[in-house]
Design a protein around this motif. Structure first.
Motif, mmCIF file in Angstrom:
data_model
loop_
_atom_site.group_PDB
_atom_site.id
_atom_site.type_symbol
_atom_site.label_atom_id
_atom_site.label_comp_id
_atom_site.label_asym_id
_atom_site.label_seq_id
_atom_site.Cartn_x
_atom_site.Cartn_y
_atom_site.Cartn_z
ATOM 1 N N ARG A 166 0.665 -1.216 0.041
ATOM 2 C CA ARG A 166 0.093 -0.022 0.170
ATOM 3 C C ARG A 166 0.730 1.115 -0.141
ATOM 4 N NH1 ARG A 166 -3.738 -1.352 5.093
ATOM 5 N NH2 ARG A 166 -1.734 -2.019 5.652
ATOM 6 N N GLN A 167 2.155 1.330 0.768
ATOM 7 C CA GLN A 167 2.864 2.442 0.770
ATOM 8 C C GLN A 167 3.656 2.634 -0.595
ATOM 9 O OE1 GLN A 167 6.233 2.411 3.390
ATOM 10 N NE2 GLN A 167 5.902 4.493 3.847
ATOM 11 N N ARG A 168 4.031 1.539 -1.370
ATOM 12 C CA ARG A 168 4.652 1.423 -2.187
ATOM 13 C C ARG A 168 3.772 2.118 -3.377
ATOM 14 N NH1 ARG A 168 7.174 -3.855 -3.982
ATOM 15 N NH2 ARG A 168 7.887 -2.587 -5.619
ATOM 16 N N LYS A 169 2.362 1.563 -3.428
ATOM 17 C CA LYS A 169 1.536 2.255 -4.353
ATOM 18 C C LYS A 169 1.282 3.658 -4.221
ATOM 19 C CE LYS A 169 -3.113 1.276 -6.600
ATOM 20 N NZ LYS A 169 -4.346 0.483 -6.467
ATOM 21 N N LEU A 170 1.214 4.093 -3.000
ATOM 22 C CA LEU A 170 0.775 5.553 -2.484
ATOM 23 C C LEU A 170 2.213 6.356 -3.088
ATOM 24 C CD1 LEU A 170 -0.657 7.612 -1.379
ATOM 25 C CD2 LEU A 170 0.450 7.039 0.987
ATOM 26 N N VAL A 171 3.374 5.990 -2.804
ATOM 27 C CA VAL A 171 4.513 6.791 -3.557
ATOM 28 C C VAL A 171 4.359 6.521 -5.027
ATOM 29 C CG1 VAL A 171 7.023 6.770 -3.502
ATOM 30 C CG2 VAL A 171 6.020 6.134 -1.410
ATOM 31 N N THR A 172 4.153 5.735 -5.419
ATOM 32 C CA THR A 172 4.186 5.552 -6.905
ATOM 33 C C THR A 172 2.914 6.402 -7.450
ATOM 34 O OG1 THR A 172 4.769 3.070 -6.904
ATOM 35 C CG2 THR A 172 3.719 3.870 -9.054
ATOM 36 N N GLU A 173 1.895 6.497 -6.981
ATOM 37 C CA GLU A 173 0.892 7.482 -7.454
ATOM 38 C C GLU A 173 1.213 8.807 -7.114
ATOM 39 O OE1 GLU A 173 -2.263 5.953 -4.959
ATOM 40 O OE2 GLU A 173 -3.130 4.695 -6.429
ATOM 41 N N ARG A 174 1.801 9.246 -6.090
ATOM 42 C CA ARG A 174 2.395 10.431 -5.879
ATOM 43 C C ARG A 174 3.498 10.910 -6.937
ATOM 44 N NH1 ARG A 174 3.917 11.023 0.107
ATOM 45 N NH2 ARG A 174 4.717 12.995 -0.688
ATOM 46 N N PHE A 175 4.322 9.955 -7.078
ATOM 47 C CA PHE A 175 5.436 10.181 -8.336
ATOM 48 C C PHE A 175 4.667 10.421 -9.535
ATOM 49 C CE2 PHE A 175 7.712 8.091 -11.750
ATOM 50 C CZ PHE A 175 8.955 8.513 -11.412
ATOM 51 N N ILE A 176 3.687 9.736 -9.927
ATOM 52 C CA ILE A 176 3.086 10.103 -11.247
ATOM 53 C C ILE A 176 2.642 11.540 -11.201
ATOM 54 C CG2 ILE A 176 0.981 9.598 -12.394
ATOM 55 C CD1 ILE A 176 1.319 6.698 -12.166
ATOM 56 N N GLY A 177 1.868 11.955 -10.095
ATOM 57 C CA GLY A 177 1.182 13.050 -10.126
ATOM 58 C C GLY A 177 2.249 14.274 -10.047
ATOM 59 N N ALA A 178 3.306 14.015 -9.406
ATOM 60 C CA ALA A 178 4.452 14.997 -9.341
ATOM 61 C C ALA A 178 5.116 15.170 -10.736
ATOM 62 C CB ALA A 178 5.450 14.875 -8.172
ATOM 63 N N LEU A 187 8.102 16.469 -6.412
ATOM 64 C CA LEU A 187 9.002 15.294 -6.702
ATOM 65 C C LEU A 187 10.293 14.865 -5.851
ATOM 66 C CD1 LEU A 187 9.281 12.878 -8.710
ATOM 67 C CD2 LEU A 187 10.301 14.167 -10.294
ATOM 68 N N MET A 188 10.936 16.260 -5.435
ATOM 69 C CA MET A 188 11.951 16.190 -4.463
ATOM 70 C C MET A 188 11.808 15.528 -3.391
ATOM 71 S SD MET A 188 14.987 17.262 -5.967
ATOM 72 C CE MET A 188 16.054 17.815 -4.687
ATOM 73 N N ALA A 189 10.416 15.679 -2.824
ATOM 74 C CA ALA A 189 10.176 15.226 -1.368
ATOM 75 C C ALA A 189 9.901 13.797 -1.393
ATOM 76 C CB ALA A 189 8.797 15.758 -1.007
ATOM 77 N N LEU A 190 9.731 13.018 -2.875
ATOM 78 C CA LEU A 190 9.777 11.709 -2.948
ATOM 79 C C LEU A 190 10.949 10.894 -2.992
ATOM 80 C CD1 LEU A 190 6.589 11.603 -5.259
ATOM 81 C CD2 LEU A 190 6.563 11.224 -2.522
ATOM 82 N N LEU A 191 11.897 11.698 -3.320
ATOM 83 C CA LEU A 191 13.358 11.098 -3.700
ATOM 84 C C LEU A 191 14.331 11.171 -2.652
ATOM 85 C CD1 LEU A 191 13.679 12.717 -7.440
ATOM 86 C CD2 LEU A 191 12.761 10.487 -6.727
ATOM 87 N N ALA A 192 14.975 9.898 -2.472
ATOM 88 C CA ALA A 192 15.960 9.781 -1.607
ATOM 89 C C ALA A 192 17.104 10.731 -2.069
ATOM 90 C CB ALA A 192 16.493 8.164 -1.350
ATOM 91 N N ASN A 217 19.352 15.763 -10.095
ATOM 92 C CA ASN A 217 19.506 15.245 -11.478
ATOM 93 C C ASN A 217 18.340 14.492 -11.871
ATOM 94 O OD1 ASN A 217 21.779 16.689 -11.769
ATOM 95 N ND2 ASN A 217 23.085 14.895 -10.832
ATOM 96 N N VAL A 218 17.911 13.674 -11.057
ATOM 97 C CA VAL A 218 16.728 12.650 -11.204
ATOM 98 C C VAL A 218 15.399 13.603 -11.317
ATOM 99 C CG1 VAL A 218 15.444 10.775 -10.509
ATOM 100 C CG2 VAL A 218 17.812 10.669 -10.213
ATOM 101 N N ALA A 219 15.260 14.390 -10.666
ATOM 102 C CA ALA A 219 13.849 15.198 -10.619
ATOM 103 C C ALA A 219 13.869 15.999 -11.909
ATOM 104 C CB ALA A 219 13.658 16.133 -9.335
ATOM 105 N N ALA A 220 15.100 16.551 -12.187
ATOM 106 C CA ALA A 220 15.060 17.580 -13.439
ATOM 107 C C ALA A 220 14.673 16.795 -14.592
ATOM 108 C CB ALA A 220 16.318 18.164 -13.473
ATOM 109 N N PHE A 221 15.238 15.398 -14.697
ATOM 110 C CA PHE A 221 15.113 14.685 -15.732
ATOM 111 C C PHE A 221 13.601 14.201 -15.796
ATOM 112 C CE2 PHE A 221 14.565 10.563 -17.543
ATOM 113 C CZ PHE A 221 15.162 10.797 -19.051
ATOM 114 N N MET A 222 13.164 13.687 -14.795
ATOM 115 C CA MET A 222 11.631 13.247 -14.866
ATOM 116 C C MET A 222 10.690 14.265 -15.142
ATOM 117 S SD MET A 222 12.009 10.274 -14.461
ATOM 118 C CE MET A 222 10.057 9.857 -14.654
#
Length: 295
Positions: A166-178, A187-192, A217-222
């Motif tokens: 459930r947590q992985r799915k929630l993070v994935t959904e927030r990732f899509i939205g960002a 997006l930065m708030a979701l990334l280690a 770097n990853v957030a800028a690319f995405m």
């Protein structure tokens, strides 16, 4: 009766071949070759159809893995396994779901073909050391050593991830939205901090040719590739005409929540996230058309 007996074990054979090869297309080719051999053999002389079929599948997959590994030496950019869509009920079986995780399949690429086969048979499907010895044509002590070496190797290199779906799915959904909203801060708030992005375009689609590291770097690319201009450039890279709709959907990819991105109903990218402590540790982005057309 020949086809009926074979089909009883088809899912098992496909599962073994896929985990050894990391490619759904190659796995299907292997299973087809197994069927041809099965249809020609005198089945009255076979005491255990399952044992025979798994043995033939494993050895054909080992041979094919040696061949495809040599081809990967000239692959353009990082190579990632071919993703598969898994059903939610399949993903609830922890052992089988874990054994198709992209993060694990990436680690399995660093094993020898024989070590990989032994690991798959033992850890994913629970075959005994004696059974595996019969399958791969090695002595049981040698198989035990191979199994131990492969298990230790995987344990040292396999990324840990959250087991809470459930947590992985929630993070994935927030990732899509960002990403879709161009929300850099979100997006930065979701990334280690030391997150990595591994992109596989195979020289046929727009993707990083090297592993990207670091949240910035990853957030800028995405966020860049999620813009209209970024999507247009990606579609041009795969020779696709302009599209009218882009969809991002959370589905089960290799036993866990993942993202399938489609253009006018055709899959163009698959994304799988490694999540630990509520943050994204690794992003696997697969855009090579050869690896996703089967989806």
């Amino acid at each position: 009766m020949t086809a009926e007996r074979f089909n009883e074990h088809r899912d098992l054979l496909t599962g073994v071949a896929y985990r050894i090869l990391g490619s759904a297309a190659d796995a299907e080719d292997v299973v087809q070759e197994v069927w041809l051999r099965w249809s020609e053999v005198d089945q009255a002389e076979i005491a255990s159809p399952k044992a025979y079929l798994v043995r033939v599948t494993t050895n054909l997959a080992i041979d094919r893995f040696r061949w495809v590994r040599s081809r990967r030496e000239t692959y353009i950019g990082p190579w990632l396994p071919e993703p598969i869509i898994t059903e939610p009920d399949v993903s609830e079986h922890a052992e089988l779901a874990d054994s198709v995780e992209l993060a694990l399949l990436v680690v399995l690429e660093t094993l020898s073909p024989l070590e990989r086969a032994v690991f798959v048979l033992r850890e994913a499907f629970g075959f005994s050391h004696a059974e595996i010895a019969e399958i791969v044509g090695r002595g049981e002590p040698a198989v035990r050593q191979l199994a131990r070496r492969a298990r230790d190797h995987v344990r040292e290199r396999r990324p840990r991830f959250d087991v809470d779906r459930r947590q992985r799915k929630l993070v994935t959904e927030r990732f899509i939205g960002a990403c879709a909203g161009g929300d850099m801060d979100g997006l930065m708030a979701l990334l280690a901090g030391e997150v990595t992005l591994v992109g596989d375009g195979g020289g046929k689609a727009r993707a990083p040719l090297r592993v990207l590291s670091g949240a910035g770097n990853v957030a800028a690319f995405m966020t860049a590739i999620a813009t209209e201009d970024g999507i247009a450039k990606f579609l041009r890279s795969i020779g696709a005409p302009p599209v009218t709709s882009i969809a991002m959907e959370v589905v089960d990819v290799n036993g866990g929540p993942g993202v399938v991105i489609s253009a006018d109903g055709h899959v163009i990218t698959v994304v799988s996230l490694v999540v630990a402590d509520g943050l994204i540790q690794t992003i696997y982005l697969i855009a090579n058309p050869d690896k996703i057309t089967h989806l």
